[in-house]
Design a protein around this motif. Structure first.
Motif, PDB file in Angstrom:
ATOM      1  N   LEU A 179     -27.888  66.619-105.645  1.00 29.82           N
ATOM      2  CA  LEU A 179     -28.993  66.099-104.842  1.00 29.82           C
ATOM      3  C   LEU A 179     -29.540  67.149-103.882  1.00 29.82           C
ATOM      4  O   LEU A 179     -30.760  67.238-103.680  1.00 29.82           O
ATOM      5  CB  LEU A 179     -28.551  64.847-104.084  1.00 29.82           C
ATOM      6  CG  LEU A 179     -28.249  63.641-104.974  1.00 29.82           C
ATOM      7  CD1 LEU A 179     -27.649  62.503-104.150  1.00 29.82           C
ATOM      8  CD2 LEU A 179     -29.493  63.174-105.707  1.00 29.82           C
ATOM      9  N   GLU A 180     -28.651  67.967-103.303  1.00 31.62           N
ATOM     10  CA  GLU A 180     -29.111  69.043-102.429  1.00 31.62           C
ATOM     11  C   GLU A 180     -29.936  70.061-103.218  1.00 31.62           C
ATOM     12  O   GLU A 180     -30.949  70.559-102.726  1.00 31.62           O
ATOM     13  CB  GLU A 180     -27.923  69.721-101.746  1.00 31.62           C
ATOM     14  CG  GLU A 180     -27.289  68.870-100.665  1.00 31.62           C
ATOM     15  CD  GLU A 180     -25.951  69.405-100.175  1.00 31.62           C
ATOM     16  OE1 GLU A 180     -25.433  70.411-100.741  1.00 31.62           O
ATOM     17  OE2 GLU A 180     -25.409  68.809 -99.222  1.00 31.62           O
ATOM     18  N   GLY A 181     -29.504  70.359-104.435  1.00 36.88           N
ATOM     19  CA  GLY A 181     -30.260  71.272-105.290  1.00 36.88           C
ATOM     20  C   GLY A 181     -31.624  70.705-105.651  1.00 36.88           C
ATOM     21  O   GLY A 181     -32.631  71.425-105.639  1.00 36.88           O
ATOM     22  N   ALA A 182     -31.656  69.430-105.942  1.00 36.67           N
ATOM     23  CA  ALA A 182     -32.936  68.783-106.268  1.00 36.67           C
ATOM     24  C   ALA A 182     -33.860  68.797-105.049  1.00 36.67           C
ATOM     25  O   ALA A 182     -35.059  69.063-105.176  1.00 36.67           O
ATOM     26  CB  ALA A 182     -32.696  67.350-106.737  1.00 36.67           C
ATOM     27  N   ARG A 183     -33.291  68.534-103.862  1.00 33.65           N
ATOM     28  CA  ARG A 183     -34.087  68.553-102.630  1.00 33.65           C
ATOM     29  C   ARG A 183     -34.650  69.952-102.382  1.00 33.65           C
ATOM     30  O   ARG A 183     -35.821  70.108-102.032  1.00 33.65           O
ATOM     31  CB  ARG A 183     -33.231  68.103-101.447  1.00 33.65           C
ATOM     32  CG  ARG A 183     -33.846  68.321-100.080  1.00 33.65           C
ATOM     33  CD  ARG A 183     -35.179  67.656 -99.872  1.00 33.65           C
ATOM     34  NE  ARG A 183     -35.023  66.227 -99.808  1.00 33.65           N
ATOM     35  CZ  ARG A 183     -36.034  65.383 -99.785  1.00 33.65           C
ATOM     36  NH1 ARG A 183     -37.274  65.818 -99.803  1.00 33.65           N
ATOM     37  NH2 ARG A 183     -35.831  64.095 -99.742  1.00 33.65           N
ATOM     38  N   ALA A 184     -33.849  70.987-102.588  1.00 36.50           N
ATOM     39  CA  ALA A 184     -34.310  72.362-102.390  1.00 36.50           C
ATOM     40  C   ALA A 184     -35.443  72.703-103.355  1.00 36.50           C
ATOM     41  O   ALA A 184     -36.432  73.338-102.967  1.00 36.50           O
ATOM     42  CB  ALA A 184     -33.144  73.340-102.556  1.00 36.50           C
TER      43      ALA A 184
END
Length: 80
Positions: free
Chosen positions: A54-59
Motif C-alpha cells: 500500500l505504501e508503494g502504491a501510495r508513492a
C-alpha cells in the motif's frame, strides 16, 4: 526458502487473503498458546507485506499526481 523470500513473492491480494484466514483462525480459538503465537507472528508479517504494498502504491500515485501537476503547469506557461 526463508520467510522474507516468501513475503517478497506474495502479491497484495495473497497476503491480504492469508492475513484474513490467520485472523479468522485466531478469533476462532481452540489453538495452543504456541500455535496462537505463531499465528500472531505470521499475521504481523502479512500485515507488513500489505503495508509495504500500500505504501508503494501510495508513492506511485503521489508521483503520478506530481507529474500531472508539472505537465499542467508547463502547459499553462506555454499558453501565455
Amino acid at each position: 526458502m526463508s520467510s522474507r523470500t516468501d513475503e517478497a513473492a506474495l502479491s497484495y491480494e495473497q497476503a491480504r487473503d492469508e492475513l484474513i484466514e490467520t485472523v479468522r483462525r485466531l478469533e476462532a480459538g481452540g489453538t495452543s498458546l504456541e500455535e496462537s503465537l505463531a499465528l500472531w507472528e505470521r499475521g504481523e508479517e502479512l500485515a507488513g507485506v500489505c503495508r509495504r504494498w500500500l505504501e508503494g502504491a501510495r508513492a506511485r500515485l503521489d508521483a503520478a499526481l506530481v507529474e500531472e501537476d508539472e505537465e499542467g503547469a508547463d502547459g499553462d506557461a506555454q499558453e501565455e
